[in-house]
Design an enzyme around this catalytic site. Structure first.
Site, PDB file in Angstrom:
ATOM      1  N   SER A 243       0.839  -1.197   0.000  1.00 34.38           N
ATOM      2  CA  SER A 243       0.000   0.000   0.000  1.00 34.38           C
ATOM      3  C   SER A 243       0.870   1.241   0.000  1.00 34.38           C
ATOM      4  CB  SER A 243      -0.905   0.017   1.233  1.00 34.38           C
ATOM      5  OG  SER A 243      -0.128   0.220   2.412  1.00 34.38           O
ATOM      6  N   ASP A 244       0.331   2.329  -0.548  1.00 36.67           N
ATOM      7  CA  ASP A 244       0.940   3.613  -0.253  1.00 36.67           C
ATOM      8  C   ASP A 244       0.712   3.868   1.227  1.00 36.67           C
ATOM      9  OD1 ASP A 244       2.165   6.079  -0.445  1.00 36.67           O
ATOM     10  OD2 ASP A 244       1.071   6.688  -2.229  1.00 36.67           O
ATOM     11  N   TRP A 245       1.468   4.813   1.784  1.00 36.64           N
ATOM     12  CA  TRP A 245       1.527   4.976   3.234  1.00 36.64           C
ATOM     13  C   TRP A 245       0.182   5.478   3.769  1.00 36.64           C
ATOM     14  CZ3 TRP A 245       5.117   2.545   1.369  1.00 36.64           C
ATOM     15  CH2 TRP A 245       6.303   2.233   2.022  1.00 36.64           C
ATOM     16  N   GLY A 246      -0.540   4.582   4.411  1.00 35.30           N
ATOM     17  CA  GLY A 246      -1.869   4.894   4.903  1.00 35.30           C
ATOM     18  C   GLY A 246      -2.950   4.641   3.875  1.00 35.30           C
ATOM     19  N   GLY A 247      -2.613   3.978   2.775  1.00 35.76           N
ATOM     20  CA  GLY A 247      -3.589   3.709   1.728  1.00 35.76           C
ATOM     21  C   GLY A 247      -4.421   2.468   1.955  1.00 35.76           C
TER      22      GLY A 247
END
Length: 817
Positions: free
Chosen positions: A303-307
């Site tokens: 995931s992208d960071w916090g995605g």
């Protein structure tokens, strides 16, 4: 991913930013904005359609990964359930992303580091040119060499995984805040850059992470707005949804990611926004269907960071690694828990999650680790990275990390030479009249503009400072500079060799409002050099396309008094250039974001040590209002689902749009001048196979998809001649016009080949272009496969998208076939 400073601003002011941007100088009606649902979506397929694709396919190790795949399976067989949860869940630590070690198995963990132009959280590391700058070289060797050199630095600092390269954003909108991190507003050029970049990283022993998959074409409302009075996952408004039809998805946005998969990319990073109504990191159609099934991707999806927005749903939909692991904005609150972590353990125990799926997640993570030999003699993480990592400072760590290696390692080697040479080769000469360039032993030079000098806030981190040259953009895609060579510094150094007088003024407000003849002493300079800049960063889209800090007024003031005004722009990409037709503006150069050797690289071009060979990777319109597909920047209602971006321009982005509507432009895609001239002749197209069918042979899927699509079917050659007086590099470009039998909405022409040829005066050399089956195919939404249409293709070769000089016609599939 966002750096910590921007994270705080985004978290607190998301609603304000989301509703506050307007487009300056735009006269668009409401119906022209992309958030309006198109009334007719029948031409290219259905919008908002993401059917579930379950279960997530198991990896097989195909594409030459079988031995590493076997090692990965053995590794997984020795893990406890808790260790399995750790392997798929990030932890705060010394790197921007961390997978903890398992000492009993000899596994030292994984270090993930930004970004696409440098290892960001590190000292004594190089800052390379931005993606858009590298793409401007149109040089395959440069694209590979850049990634390989960066990969060497990542590895030497102990980073297993580089969070790049970037194919999303592709550049749908001229206003995109992160366009500069990517390569070009064209899937073919970006695809070549992605494939070569992945190979470069891997050859250096570092895992490449193509990102952001997929449809990540704006920054505004890329993340949801959370309720400040609710729980940590209580959403007021969901992230914007990129609503993309099936054909557009395949022919535009998926195309360069297919190149990355074909290069056997280790990992993919999914994007923040929603895709056709579902978050990209839990969209099973995208992750399982497009990536793992259709493209045969064998690595892992992070995931992208916090995605990450769910646990079970994301796991089932194909998300293999949750980064950075915690909850809250950008996943930075691990103390609050995780969608993965302990929930993976609990889900397996209660039967909610199939443990076989978790096993495959880890096999996918460990296979490229073994394939690249990262289990043997890999450098430890430089302890100084932990001190510089503001994203997860030591106070947030929940686990211990063994940081015993050498501190403050200098990993730059001789990369400054590479950066300087590549940035010079990337410089695009847009205008050169009255033989203004190269400079010819000037007696006096006047330097103007706040972009010319040293960054007044220090060179370590780039920011939107008023005074100082701009060598990179902002956000997680930037770099930590050890130094930046400013244009003024480099010009002064060169001027000393010829005893040239150099005078300079760097306050744009003063320059724009002052009679500049009162500034120079004792006589008018031989040339006036104006340095302009345009800032762009992660987390917000550009509000306008003109240069920053009254740059247009600066040029007007200088050019009104100086009849040899030379303009240099350091920009994230597209700029309006209203001064381009000014008779006293004799030369314009677009240098983009050149990295740490900024000043040296532009001086090499100004003085003719390097003949400029950069070409535009996008179109410069005559007026900013002429661009289509603006990002969705304003939603007047507060409904949870109201942020919608309808990609109703379909395949018509950048030059495809301007060509389809016969719109005159200032500088077209692929354009760039040289200090010499070139010509083309003797075009020829040779078939490489005896016969071609419309439908590709169905073969077992390999990384990149059906191998038949990647087979060369034609070789096109053309003779390039240097007709000028100095040595230079030509960039012949091949464009394909599809037959009339192709479905409606097909662009008039599409880039399908390019070469870069170094020639001495009078020298001729053949350039060749290999056309693959996929280059001559369109995505058929009915049969769900790539088809070559019946009829005649027009193959044109020239020096830009609107300077096409040689034409040949081929008919791969006739009506009787």
């Amino acid at each position: 991913m966002a750096n910590i400073a921007h994270l705080i601003v985004s978290g607190l002011l998301a609603a304000t930013v989301a509703h506050g941007q307007q487009y300056e100088g735009s006269s668009r009606s409401e119906d022209a904005f992309s958030y309006v649902q198109p009334r007719n979506t029948t031409i290219l397929g259905q919008y908002g359609h993401s059917p579930a694709v379950l279960p997530s396919p198991n990896s097989t190790g195909s594409g030459g990964w079988q031995a590493a795949h076997t090692k990965a399976r053995h590794f997984v067989s020795q893990l406890t359930l808790e260790e399995k949860a750790d392997m798929v869940t990030g932890q705060p630590g010394p790197c921007v992303g961390n997978i903890v070690a398992i000492p009993r198995l000899g596994f030292n963990g994984l270090c993930l580091q930004d970004g696409p132009l440098a290892i960001r959280v590190a000292d004594y590391a190089s800052v390379f040119s931005a993606g858009v700058t590298a793409a401007s070289t149109w040089d395959r060797d440069v694209l590979y060499e850049r990634a390989f050199a960066m990969g060497q630095e990542f590895r030497a600092k102990g980073a297993h995984i580089a969070l790049g390269p970037v194919a999303g954003p592709l550049g749908r909108s001229a206003y995109g805040g992160r366009n500069w991190e990517g390569f070009a507003a064209d899937p073919y050029l970006t695809g070549v850059a992605m494939e070569l970049s992945v190979k470069g990283y891997h050859d250096a022993g570092v895992q490449a992470t193509p990102k952001h998959f997929i449809g990540n074409e704006q920054e505004t409302q890329r993340n949801p707005i959370y309720n400040p009075n609710g729980t940590i996952t209580d959403v007021l408004q969901e992230a914007v949804s990129s609503n993309i039809d099936d054909r557009t998805m395949h022919e535009l946005y998926l195309w360069p990611f297919a190149n990355a998969a074909h290069a056997k990319a280790a990992a993919f990073m999914c994007s923040y926004q929603r895709l056709n109504g579902s978050y990209a990191c839990q969209n099973s159609k995208a992750l399982n269907g497009l990536l793992k099934e259709e493209l045969g991707f064998q690595g892992y999806v992070m995931s992208d960071w916090g995605g990450t927005h769910s646990g079970v749903a994301s796991i089932e939909s194909g998300l293999d690694m949750n980064m950075p692991g915690g909850l809250g904005p950008y996943g930075t609150i691990p103390q609050a828990g995780s969608f993965y972590g302990g929930n993976v353990t609990q889900g397996v125990k209660n039967g909610t999650i199939d443990e076989a799926r978790v096993d495959d997640m880890i096999i996918r993570i460990m296979t490229p680790y073994y394939w690249l030999g990262q289990d043997k003699d890999f450098p430890s993480v430089d302890p100084s990275s932990a001190d510089l990592n503001t994203f997860s400072p030591r106070s947030t760590w929940l686990r211990q990390f063994n940081l015993t290696g050498e501190r403050n390692r200098d990993v730059r080697g001789d990369h400054a030479k590479i950066i300087r040479r590549q940035a010079a080769e990337a410089t695009v000469l847009l205008k050169n009249e009255k033989n203004a360039l190269p400079l010819k032993s000037p007696k006096s030079l006047a330097i103007f503009g706040n972009d010319a000098g040293e960054p007044t806030m220090g060179a370590v981190n780039q920011a939107n400072f008023e005074f100082g040259t701009l060598a990179a953009g902002g956000g997680s895609g930037t770099g930590r500079f050890t130094y930046v060579v400013s244009p003024l510094e480099a010009i002064q150094s060169r001027a000393k060799q010829a005893n040239t007088l150099v005078q300079y003024w760097m306050n744009n407000t003063d320059i724009a409002t002052t009679d500049v003849t009162t500034l120079w002493v004792p006589a008018p300079p031989d040339a006036c050099l104006v340095f302009l800049k345009t800032w762009a960063e992660e987390g917000e889209d550009r509000e306008y396309l003109h240069v920053d800090y009254d740059g247009n007024d600066v040029v007007s003031s200088v050019a009104s008094k100086c009849n040899n005004t030379i303009v240099v722009t350091h920009s994230s990409g597209i700029n309006e250039l209203p001064f381009a037709d000014h008779p006293n503006v004799t030369a314009i150069l677009a240098a983009h974001y050149p990295g740490q050797e900024s000043g040296n690289s532009i001086v090499d071009v100004l003085y003719g040590d390097v003949n400029p060979s950069g070409r535009l990777p996008y179109t410069i319109a005559r007026n900013g209002s002429e661009y289509n597909a603006p990002p969705t920047t304003e939603v007047t209602t507060t409904g949870a689902e109201d942020w919608q971006a309808w990609f109703n321009e379909k395949l018509e982005i950048d030059y495809r749009y301007f060509d389809a509507h016969n719109i005159s432009v200032l500088y077209e895609f692929g354009f760039g001048l040289s200090y010499t001239t070139f010509n083309l002749s003797e075009i020829n197209a040779e078939p490489l196979v005896e016969s071609i069918s419309s439908v590709p042979e169905q073969r077992p899927i390999q990384p990149g998809g059906n191998p038949a699509l990647w087979e060369n079917v034609y070789n096109v050659s053309v003779v390039v001649t240097n007709t000028g007086d100095v040595e230079g590099k030509a960039v012949p470009q091949l464009y394909v016009t599809f037959p009339d039998s192709t479905p409606a909405g097909t662009p008039p022409k599409q880039l399908r080949g390019f070469d870069k040829v170094a020639l001495k005066p009078g020298q001729s050399q053949a350039a060749s272009f290999q056309l693959m089956r996929r280059d001559l195919s369109y995505w058929d939404v009915v049969s769900q496969q790539w088809l070559i249409p019946e009829g005649e293709f027009v193959i044109s070769v020239g020096f830009s998208s609107r300077d096409l000089r040689e034409v040949v016609r081929v008919t791969p599939v006739s009506g009787s076939t």
